[in-house]
Enzyme design. Sequence first.
Site, PDB file in Angstrom:
ATOM      1  N   HIS A   1      39.953  33.967  44.657  1.00 24.80           N
ATOM      2  CA  HIS A   1      40.451  35.278  45.085  1.00 24.80           C
ATOM      3  C   HIS A   1      39.519  36.410  44.653  1.00 24.80           C
ATOM      4  O   HIS A   1      39.677  36.992  43.581  1.00 24.80           O
ATOM      5  CB  HIS A   1      41.833  35.465  44.440  1.00 24.80           C
TER       6      HIS A   1
ATOM      7  N   LEU B   1      34.977  40.976  48.171  1.00 23.20           N
ATOM      8  CA  LEU B   1      33.547  41.323  48.155  1.00 23.20           C
ATOM      9  C   LEU B   1      33.241  42.509  49.052  1.00 23.20           C
ATOM     10  O   LEU B   1      32.111  42.989  49.083  1.00 23.20           O
ATOM     11  CB  LEU B   1      32.690  40.114  48.539  1.00 23.20           C
TER      12      LEU B   1
ATOM     13  N   HIS C   1      50.205  36.684  49.802  1.00 22.77           N
ATOM     14  CA  HIS C   1      50.350  37.848  48.919  1.00 22.77           C
ATOM     15  C   HIS C   1      51.838  38.178  48.991  1.00 22.77           C
ATOM     16  O   HIS C   1      52.304  38.711  49.995  1.00 22.77           O
ATOM     17  CB  HIS C   1      49.483  38.987  49.468  1.00 22.77           C
TER      18      HIS C   1
ATOM     19  N   ASP D   1      41.251  38.009  41.437  1.00 24.48           N
ATOM     20  CA  ASP D   1      41.622  39.174  42.252  1.00 24.48           C
ATOM     21  C   ASP D   1      40.647  40.328  41.989  1.00 24.48           C
ATOM     22  O   ASP D   1      41.047  41.496  41.935  1.00 24.48           O
ATOM     23  CB  ASP D   1      43.067  39.615  42.016  1.00 24.48           C
TER      24      ASP D   1
ATOM     25  N   GLY E   1      43.605  47.925  42.312  1.00 19.79           N
ATOM     26  CA  GLY E   1      42.593  46.876  42.162  1.00 19.79           C
ATOM     27  C   GLY E   1      41.757  47.061  40.917  1.00 19.79           C
ATOM     28  O   GLY E   1      41.566  48.181  40.439  1.00 19.79           O
TER      29      GLY E   1
HETATM   30  O1  DOR Z   1      45.201  45.362  43.577  1.00 18.03           O
HETATM   31  C1  DOR Z   1      44.920  44.867  44.650  1.00 18.03           C
HETATM   32  N1  DOR Z   1      43.771  45.167  45.269  1.00 18.03           N
HETATM   33  N2  DOR Z   1      45.779  44.032  45.256  1.00 18.03           N
HETATM   34  C2  DOR Z   1      45.589  43.595  46.513  1.00 18.03           C
HETATM   35  O2  DOR Z   1      46.387  42.842  46.999  1.00 18.03           O
HETATM   36  C3  DOR Z   1      44.427  44.051  47.294  1.00 18.03           C
HETATM   37  C4  DOR Z   1      43.342  44.442  46.413  1.00 18.03           C
HETATM   38  C5  DOR Z   1      42.255  45.195  47.094  1.00 18.03           C
HETATM   39  O3  DOR Z   1      41.808  44.775  48.169  1.00 18.03           O
HETATM   40  O4  DOR Z   1      41.783  46.200  46.549  1.00 18.03           O
END
Ligand code: DOR
Length: 429
Positions: A62, A65, A180, A306, A325
């Site tokens: 996960h 990129l 998700h 992630d 994120g």
């Molecule tokens: O925190 C997250 N960021 N959760 C997600 O499901 C997507 C990801 C992102 O693409 O930034």
Amino acid sequence: MADRRIALVLKGGEVVDATGRRRADVAVDVDGFVAAVAADLDAPRLLDAGGCIVAPGLVDLHAHLREPGGEEAETVETGSRAAALGGYTALVAMPNTVPAIDSAAAVREVLELGVKALCDVRPAGAITKGRAGRELAPLAEMAALGVRLFTDDGAGVQDSGLMRRALEYGSALGITLAQHCEDASLAAGGHMHEGTWSSRLGIPGVPAEAEEVMVARDIALSALTGAPVHFLHLSTAGSVALVRAAKAAGALVTAEAAPHHFTLTAEEVAGYDPVFKVNPPLRTEADVAAVKAGLADGTIDAIATDHAPHAQEAKEQPFDQAPPGMLGLETALSLSLAETGLGLDRVLALLSWQPARIAGLDADHGGPVAAGRPANLMVLDPSARWTVDPARLASRSRNTPYAGRTLTGRVRHTLLRGEPVVLDGEAQR
Ligand code: DOR
């Protein structure tokens, strides 16, 4: 040993893989395969593995990129460099790019970008066109290119009927759908975990149930269709309990957890710093304990990063406007060693061979370290201490929640098909 086909030997380390541990040198041939695993191997080129663990490279299920479309935050090149420095030899690139990876053409584009990457890059495909949740994406044409995981990550598939069809279709193709888990109507308007801290801080919350109702639904849909489901970034005690019960009942489900969900809680949000904003959100201490228990008892099969880079301008917005994120590729291994409470062998199972199997990458990645196998390896110095400095990370973004934290355990070398892409802690390209 004067075999001219030997390119290098990893010297003086302890080999750890799914078959156990042994003190041995590892010889790698000029074609990028392991040639021998034995005592006292020699070659003109020796890489020092003294005091180190020699293991199969890590596999991330996960990682975001951002290419195509989000190159200001990350590229396949920069993300793969971060991965290699973190000990990864393969990763699954999430399809929530712009445009989404929802067609054979988009899969081909990422595969091509991956040719020059510092680790193997395998795109996941979107389940629905544009990740919009309305129409199935052409799963078969993406599967024909080798895509094994499909997900609308960043969003869950809300429509249960559509998810059922995706599972039926997917099971015929031999692919795995990765969810998700987030019920959009329950999560709507929320920016952190709903609980004591959201009330105190006045930030609208996302209840644990937003995740759990979809975990429960997809366990039911997996049983209905006979198709496997992989649960992305499980974050709540309730989700862990649901998956544990489902597995006990023989369900075809697998699950991953991200390091931030077993190392940080919602309390971190108290300073309103968006670096702690993530989806699913940081939860409670009880949730952290449950995720760790799930890792310990096999309910959770893999630790996945992630890794979600975001440009500084985006992350410097007010908490409610900043994107969710966190970076993860360069810190996952050290954090997992420090905070799961599990021994090195178990941590490597969670970071390497178990995710390799889920991703369908186990022919090339995840070991065992044995003659004839591709030399996708990493060498870990388990006692090296380092301090996380966002400015020195290889990612194009800086949004690590661990800035200033001193961690133990650092990757010394990473070999991709025998090529040292990381040598003495430095990326080689
Ligand atoms: O925190 C997250 N960021 N959760 C997600 O499901 C997507 C990801 C992102 O693409 O930034």
